[in-house]
Write an enzyme that holds these catalytic residues in place. Structure first.
Site, PDB file in Angstrom:
ATOM      1  N   CYS A 164      11.195 -29.805   9.198  1.00 35.10           N
ATOM      2  CA  CYS A 164      10.159 -28.818   9.550  1.00 35.10           C
ATOM      3  C   CYS A 164       9.486 -28.324   8.267  1.00 35.10           C
ATOM      4  O   CYS A 164       8.253 -28.223   8.203  1.00 35.10           O
ATOM      5  CB  CYS A 164      10.755 -27.637  10.313  1.00 35.10           C
ATOM      6  SG  CYS A 164      11.048 -27.929  12.066  1.00 35.10           S
ATOM      7  N   GLY A 170      24.870 -41.985  12.708  1.00 35.22           N
ATOM      8  CA  GLY A 170      24.591 -41.726  11.299  1.00 35.22           C
ATOM      9  C   GLY A 170      23.413 -40.806  11.072  1.00 35.22           C
ATOM     10  O   GLY A 170      22.847 -40.781   9.979  1.00 35.22           O
ATOM     11  N   THR A 230      21.664 -37.800   9.877  1.00 36.43           N
ATOM     12  CA  THR A 230      22.027 -36.762   8.901  1.00 36.43           C
ATOM     13  C   THR A 230      21.050 -35.596   8.926  1.00 36.43           C
ATOM     14  O   THR A 230      21.408 -34.488   8.545  1.00 36.43           O
ATOM     15  CB  THR A 230      22.088 -37.335   7.474  1.00 36.43           C
ATOM     16  OG1 THR A 230      20.815 -37.901   7.145  1.00 36.43           O
ATOM     17  CG2 THR A 230      23.177 -38.395   7.355  1.00 36.43           C
ATOM     18  N   HIS A 281      16.292 -33.493  12.875  1.00 32.45           N
ATOM     19  CA  HIS A 281      14.885 -33.373  13.308  1.00 32.45           C
ATOM     20  C   HIS A 281      14.451 -34.808  13.571  1.00 32.45           C
ATOM     21  O   HIS A 281      14.554 -35.659  12.660  1.00 32.45           O
ATOM     22  CB  HIS A 281      14.059 -32.701  12.205  1.00 32.45           C
ATOM     23  CG  HIS A 281      12.592 -32.539  12.503  1.00 32.45           C
ATOM     24  ND1 HIS A 281      11.925 -31.315  12.406  1.00 32.45           N
ATOM     25  CD2 HIS A 281      11.643 -33.448  12.879  1.00 32.45           C
ATOM     26  CE1 HIS A 281      10.645 -31.491  12.707  1.00 32.45           C
ATOM     27  NE2 HIS A 281      10.439 -32.784  12.994  1.00 32.45           N
ATOM     28  N   HIS A 328      13.235 -38.347  13.758  1.00 34.99           N
ATOM     29  CA  HIS A 328      12.458 -39.129  12.783  1.00 34.99           C
ATOM     30  C   HIS A 328      12.624 -40.609  13.063  1.00 34.99           C
ATOM     31  O   HIS A 328      13.652 -41.046  13.572  1.00 34.99           O
ATOM     32  CB  HIS A 328      12.864 -38.795  11.345  1.00 34.99           C
ATOM     33  CG  HIS A 328      14.334 -38.876  11.077  1.00 34.99           C
ATOM     34  ND1 HIS A 328      15.212 -37.873  11.430  1.00 34.99           N
ATOM     35  CD2 HIS A 328      15.089 -39.830  10.488  1.00 34.99           C
ATOM     36  CE1 HIS A 328      16.440 -38.213  11.079  1.00 34.99           C
ATOM     37  NE2 HIS A 328      16.396 -39.408  10.508  1.00 34.99           N
TER      38      HIS A 328
HETATM   39  P1  5GP Z   1      19.079 -40.194   9.079  1.00 35.51           P
HETATM   40  O1  5GP Z   1      20.299 -40.508   8.263  1.00 35.51           O
HETATM   41  O2  5GP Z   1      19.173 -38.804   9.670  1.00 35.51           O
HETATM   42  O3  5GP Z   1      18.725 -41.227  10.099  1.00 35.51           O
HETATM   43  O4  5GP Z   1      17.866 -40.214   8.063  1.00 35.51           O
HETATM   44  C1  5GP Z   1      17.550 -39.144   7.238  1.00 35.51           C
HETATM   45  C2  5GP Z   1      16.759 -39.708   6.082  1.00 35.51           C
HETATM   46  O5  5GP Z   1      16.144 -38.628   5.420  1.00 35.51           O
HETATM   47  C3  5GP Z   1      17.621 -40.447   5.042  1.00 35.51           C
HETATM   48  O6  5GP Z   1      17.176 -41.796   4.939  1.00 35.51           O
HETATM   49  C4  5GP Z   1      17.399 -39.652   3.760  1.00 35.51           C
HETATM   50  O7  5GP Z   1      17.301 -40.467   2.600  1.00 35.51           O
HETATM   51  C5  5GP Z   1      16.105 -38.906   4.047  1.00 35.51           C
HETATM   52  N1  5GP Z   1      15.989 -37.634   3.363  1.00 35.51           N
HETATM   53  C6  5GP Z   1      16.947 -36.658   3.296  1.00 35.51           C
HETATM   54  N2  5GP Z   1      16.491 -35.604   2.610  1.00 35.51           N
HETATM   55  C7  5GP Z   1      15.227 -35.907   2.218  1.00 35.51           C
HETATM   56  C8  5GP Z   1      14.237 -35.187   1.466  1.00 35.51           C
HETATM   57  O8  5GP Z   1      14.418 -34.058   1.011  1.00 35.51           O
HETATM   58  N3  5GP Z   1      13.041 -35.818   1.266  1.00 35.51           N
HETATM   59  C9  5GP Z   1      12.797 -37.075   1.751  1.00 35.51           C
HETATM   60  N4  5GP Z   1      11.590 -37.611   1.483  1.00 35.51           N
HETATM   61  N5  5GP Z   1      13.694 -37.769   2.477  1.00 35.51           N
HETATM   62  C10 5GP Z   1      14.904 -37.195   2.706  1.00 35.51           C
HETATM   63 ZN    ZN Z   2      12.764 -29.450  12.316  1.00 38.81          ZN
END
Ligand code: 5GP
Ligand code: ZN
Length: 117
Positions: free
Chosen positions: A7, A92, A94, A97, A99
């Site tokens: 967000c 997985g 992390t 929100h 995406h």
């Molecule tokens: P998930 O693991 O939830 O599917 O993907 C989260 C993604 O967000 C990860 O690939 C991680 O590298 C990315 N990510 C986490 N924190 C940040 C941030 O502060 N900025 C950006 N640009 N990407 C982030």
């Molecule tokens: Zn959010």
């Protein structure tokens, strides 16, 4: 949503490298790329994950996939790309929100036994 990283990124309160934006969604480079091209596309409105989507979100999700196709053309991902959305702990996820990862620029394994292979 307060204290939600994505967000804050969508609102510009935390810096990111923008790839695309419109009134409904925002796309930016992943901070820890798992492929030569690794872009995240998020709705501006907070949604926890794709596990909580309802009929009311259908237009938004359709729009996001149209945007993904547009980004793929803009970025010349002509050799193919993968779209991944992790929902929940075992998948997985992390950042809580919704995406969509766009991954491209290297061969992707067909196996689905990794976080996003
Ligand atoms: P998930 O693991 O939830 O599917 O993907 C989260 C993604 O967000 C990860 O690939 C991680 O590298 C990315 N990510 C986490 N924190 C940040 C941030 O502060 N900025 C950006 N640009 N990407 C982030
Ligand atoms: Zn959010």
């Amino acid at each position: 949503m307060e204290d939600c990283l994505f967000c804050k990124i969508a609102e510009g309160k935390i810096p990111s490298t923008k790839v695309y934006e419109d009134e409904l969604c925002y796309a930016f480079l992943d901070i820890n790329p798992l492929a030569p091209t690794h872009i995240l596309v998020i709705p501006r409105r907070h949604i926890d994950s794709c596990a909580v989507l309802t009929q009311a979100d259908e237009a938004l999700i359709g729009h996001i996939f149209t945007v993904i196709a547009e980004i793929a053309r803009q970025q010349h991902l002509d050799n193919g790309f993968r779209v991944v959305s992790n929902a929940g702990e075992e998948a997985g996820q992390t950042v809580k929100h919704l995406h969509f990862h766009i991954l491209a620029g290297r061969p992707m394994t067909a196996k689905m036994n990794d976080r996003m292979a």
